[in-house]
Design a protein around this motif. Structure first.
Motif, PDB file in Angstrom:
ATOM      1  N   UNK A 179       0.768  -1.099  -0.104  1.00 55.25           N
ATOM      2  CA  UNK A 179      -0.027   0.147  -0.067  1.00 55.25           C
ATOM      3  C   UNK A 179       0.974   1.173   0.122  1.00 55.25           C
ATOM      4  N   UNK A 180       0.602   2.106  -0.874  1.00 51.92           N
ATOM      5  CA  UNK A 180       1.457   3.487  -1.062  1.00 51.92           C
ATOM      6  C   UNK A 180       0.490   4.479  -0.854  1.00 51.92           C
ATOM      7  N   UNK A 181       0.880   5.469   0.081  1.00 49.25           N
ATOM      8  CA  UNK A 181       0.030   6.297   0.429  1.00 49.25           C
ATOM      9  C   UNK A 181       0.789   7.706   0.155  1.00 49.25           C
ATOM     10  N   UNK A 182       0.033   8.499  -0.651  1.00 46.00           N
ATOM     11  CA  UNK A 182       0.508  10.018  -0.781  1.00 46.00           C
ATOM     12  C   UNK A 182      -0.114  11.143  -0.139  1.00 46.00           C
ATOM     13  N   UNK A 183       0.760  12.077   0.326  1.00 48.67           N
ATOM     14  CA  UNK A 183       0.056  13.336   0.973  1.00 48.67           C
ATOM     15  C   UNK A 183       0.840  14.534   0.595  1.00 48.67           C
ATOM     16  N   UNK A 184       1.004  15.378   1.408  1.00 49.36           N
ATOM     17  CA  UNK A 184       1.622  16.541   0.968  1.00 49.36           C
ATOM     18  C   UNK A 184       2.735  16.963   2.039  1.00 49.36           C
ATOM     19  N   UNK A 185       3.880  17.214   1.827  1.00 46.68           N
ATOM     20  CA  UNK A 185       4.904  17.284   2.624  1.00 46.68           C
ATOM     21  C   UNK A 185       4.672  19.180   3.334  1.00 46.68           C
ATOM     22  N   UNK A 186       5.249  19.286   4.379  1.00 48.26           N
ATOM     23  CA  UNK A 186       5.358  20.562   5.013  1.00 48.26           C
ATOM     24  C   UNK A 186       6.387  20.449   6.186  1.00 48.26           C
ATOM     25  N   UNK A 187       6.312  21.752   6.717  1.00 50.42           N
ATOM     26  CA  UNK A 187       7.133  21.989   8.044  1.00 50.42           C
ATOM     27  C   UNK A 187       6.177  21.395   9.345  1.00 50.42           C
ATOM     28  N   UNK A 188       6.903  20.826   9.854  1.00 53.26           N
ATOM     29  CA  UNK A 188       6.110  20.026  11.286  1.00 53.26           C
ATOM     30  C   UNK A 188       5.550  21.053  12.162  1.00 53.26           C
ATOM     31  N   UNK A 189       6.063  22.508  12.362  1.00 50.46           N
ATOM     32  CA  UNK A 189       5.480  23.456  12.939  1.00 50.46           C
ATOM     33  C   UNK A 189       4.112  23.831  12.449  1.00 50.46           C
ATOM     34  N   UNK A 190       3.737  23.420  11.042  1.00 47.98           N
ATOM     35  CA  UNK A 190       2.813  23.879  10.493  1.00 47.98           C
ATOM     36  C   UNK A 190       1.945  22.483  10.139  1.00 47.98           C
ATOM     37  N   UNK A 191       2.000  21.538  10.780  1.00 46.01           N
ATOM     38  CA  UNK A 191       1.541  20.243  10.401  1.00 46.01           C
ATOM     39  C   UNK A 191       0.237  20.321   9.868  1.00 46.01           C
ATOM     40  N   UNK A 192      -0.691  20.973  10.643  1.00 49.26           N
ATOM     41  CA  UNK A 192      -2.076  21.073  10.157  1.00 49.26           C
ATOM     42  C   UNK A 192      -2.347  21.524   8.694  1.00 49.26           C
ATOM     43  N   UNK A 193      -1.226  22.000   8.095  1.00 47.56           N
ATOM     44  CA  UNK A 193      -1.630  22.630   6.729  1.00 47.56           C
ATOM     45  C   UNK A 193      -1.079  21.662   5.656  1.00 47.56           C
ATOM     46  N   UNK A 194      -0.180  20.563   6.232  1.00 47.56           N
ATOM     47  CA  UNK A 194       0.197  19.760   5.080  1.00 47.56           C
ATOM     48  C   UNK A 194      -0.729  18.404   5.378  1.00 47.56           C
ATOM     49  N   UNK A 195      -0.200  17.315   4.529  1.00 51.88           N
ATOM     50  CA  UNK A 195      -1.092  15.974   4.801  1.00 51.88           C
ATOM     51  C   UNK A 195      -0.163  14.866   4.959  1.00 51.88           C
ATOM     52  N   UNK A 196      -0.323  14.136   6.280  1.00 54.15           N
ATOM     53  CA  UNK A 196       0.637  13.367   6.992  1.00 54.15           C
ATOM     54  C   UNK A 196       0.441  12.035   6.072  1.00 54.15           C
TER      55      UNK A 196
END
Length: 386
Positions: A179-196
């Motif tokens: 299973x390969x999952x793709x999200x969106x990277x981001x700074x962990x300080x702004x984690x809710x704006x990315x997709x883990x």
């Protein structure tokens, strides 16, 4: 040549699935050809690996097939008290990687073949030795193709995985997936704006656990198995490069081990639906979000009826009456479903010793297998009507 002498040589070949088995196959081929067997070696087109198919006796009719794999699992990270690739005997036990799973049976089969070569067989004896069984019955596929095109297929097959010489009529099938999952990277300080992507993987694993729980509660059990229902298991997960980066990719591996009555495709279809349920609320904000499920390998279950001719034939060789079913898989399901060869599993030793440090098979179990082989040879000399 005695079984233990052959086994000593076989154990000396470190045929871990990731490594070649050419030298072992060459040894077996030479041994059989010198005895007068008709031997075919089927080489892998890319790797230094091969299958072997041999016939002792007449070539114009069906015989009895003894099937075994030549690869073994790794010893890395295991605490062995004896050298894993040197045969060691102590107190009636023979130690070494593969002694139980399943070079002990292969040695018994080769020893029987050498004895058979000195007999006047009316029904032939066939040997099939394959590679890469431990990673999903991969190597045996070319041997299956060979038999599919042959003018005569074996009338019966005995797969010699360790059953303590009990006759096993069934095992579960296996489907391995990534299973390969793709999200969106981001700074962990702004984690809710990315997709883990790891969170996506965890959501999918939760779906797998829910399906497993439902299967265990509601499916029709087969109490002949240690685990009487189909199972879904996650075995490996990876993702992320640093703690302060929200990961944009993650993947995990899972397997389905299904009872013959259960269709693994139904479980896969449910998981694909679960993936869409996870993704649907995310796509407006994260259109790149994705979950891909890929099947990386599979083999079918074995489901041989207790009242079939192959069962009565093999139990007459072992002297036992009861039959069992085993948790582990074998190439037997392929012989049965793809070639319609009636198949059972029966071999020396216990899988409780397989894949562990200080793996062993007892001398008593090897002797019991040799006696089964002698009984088989007597039947082949007399001739089997098929």
């Amino acid at each position: 040549m005695q079984t233990v002498d052959i086994l000593k040589t076989l154990i000396g070949f470190p045929t871990v699935s990731a490594d070649p088995n050419d030298d072992l196959i060459a040894y077996c081929a030479d041994l059989l050809r010198e005895a007068g067997a008709h031997v075919t070696v089927i080489r892998d087109p890319v790797q230094p690996k091969a299958n072997l198919y041999a016939t002792i006796g007449p070539l114009d009719r069906a015989g009895v097939l003894l099937s075994g794999h030549t690869d073994v699992v790794p010893v890395t990270g295991q605490n062995w008290s004896v050298p894993p690739f040197v045969l060691t005997e102590s107190e009636g036990k023979v130690y070494g990687r593969g002694t139980a799973d399943m070079k002990g049976f292969v040695a018994c089969a080769l020893s029987a073949a050498l004895r058979a070569a000195k007999m006047d067989l009316k029904t032939p004896l066939h040997l099939a030795l394959s590679y890469d069984e431990e990673i999903g019955c991969v190597g045996v596929r070319s041997l299956i193709d060979l038999l599919a095109a042959a003018p005569f297929r074996p009338m019966f097959c005995i797969v010699g995985e360790p059953t303590e010489m009990r006759v096993a009529t069934g095992h579960k099938g296996k489907t391995a997936c990534r299973v390969r999952c793709s999200g969106r990277e981001g700074h962990s300080a702004l984690a809710p704006t990315a997709l883990n992507a790891i969170h996506l993987a965890c959501d999918m694993i939760a779906a797998i656990r829910a399906i497993q729980s439902e299967i265990s509660r509601t499916s029709l059990p087969d109490d002949d198995y240690d685990i009487p229902y189909s199972t879904v298991h996650v075995g490996r997960i990876s993702g992320g490069v640093a703690l302060n980066i929200v990961p944009n990719t993650a993947e995990f591996l899972f397997e389905i081990r299904n009872l013959p009555a259960d269709d693994p495709q139904i479980i896969l279809d449910r998981l694909k639906e679960a993936a869409q349920d996870v993704l649907k609320p995310l796509h407006q904000s994260f259109p790149e979000a994705d979950i891909q499920i890929e099947t990386t390998g599979s083999y079918p279950p074995l489901a041989t009826g207790r009242d079939t001719e192959v069962v009565s034939f093999v139990t007459s060789l072992t002297g036992g009456n009861a039959t069992i079913k085993v948790a582990f898989g074998t190439e037997g399901g392929l012989f049965s479903t793809q070639l319609d060869i009636p198949t059972v599993v029966c071999g020396p030793g216990s899988m409780a010793q397989g894949h562990r440090p200080d793996e062993f098979v007892s001398r008593a179990q090897l002797a019991k297998c040799d006696r089964m082989m002698d009984a088989l040879l007597n039947r082949l000399v007399a001739g089997i009507q098929g």
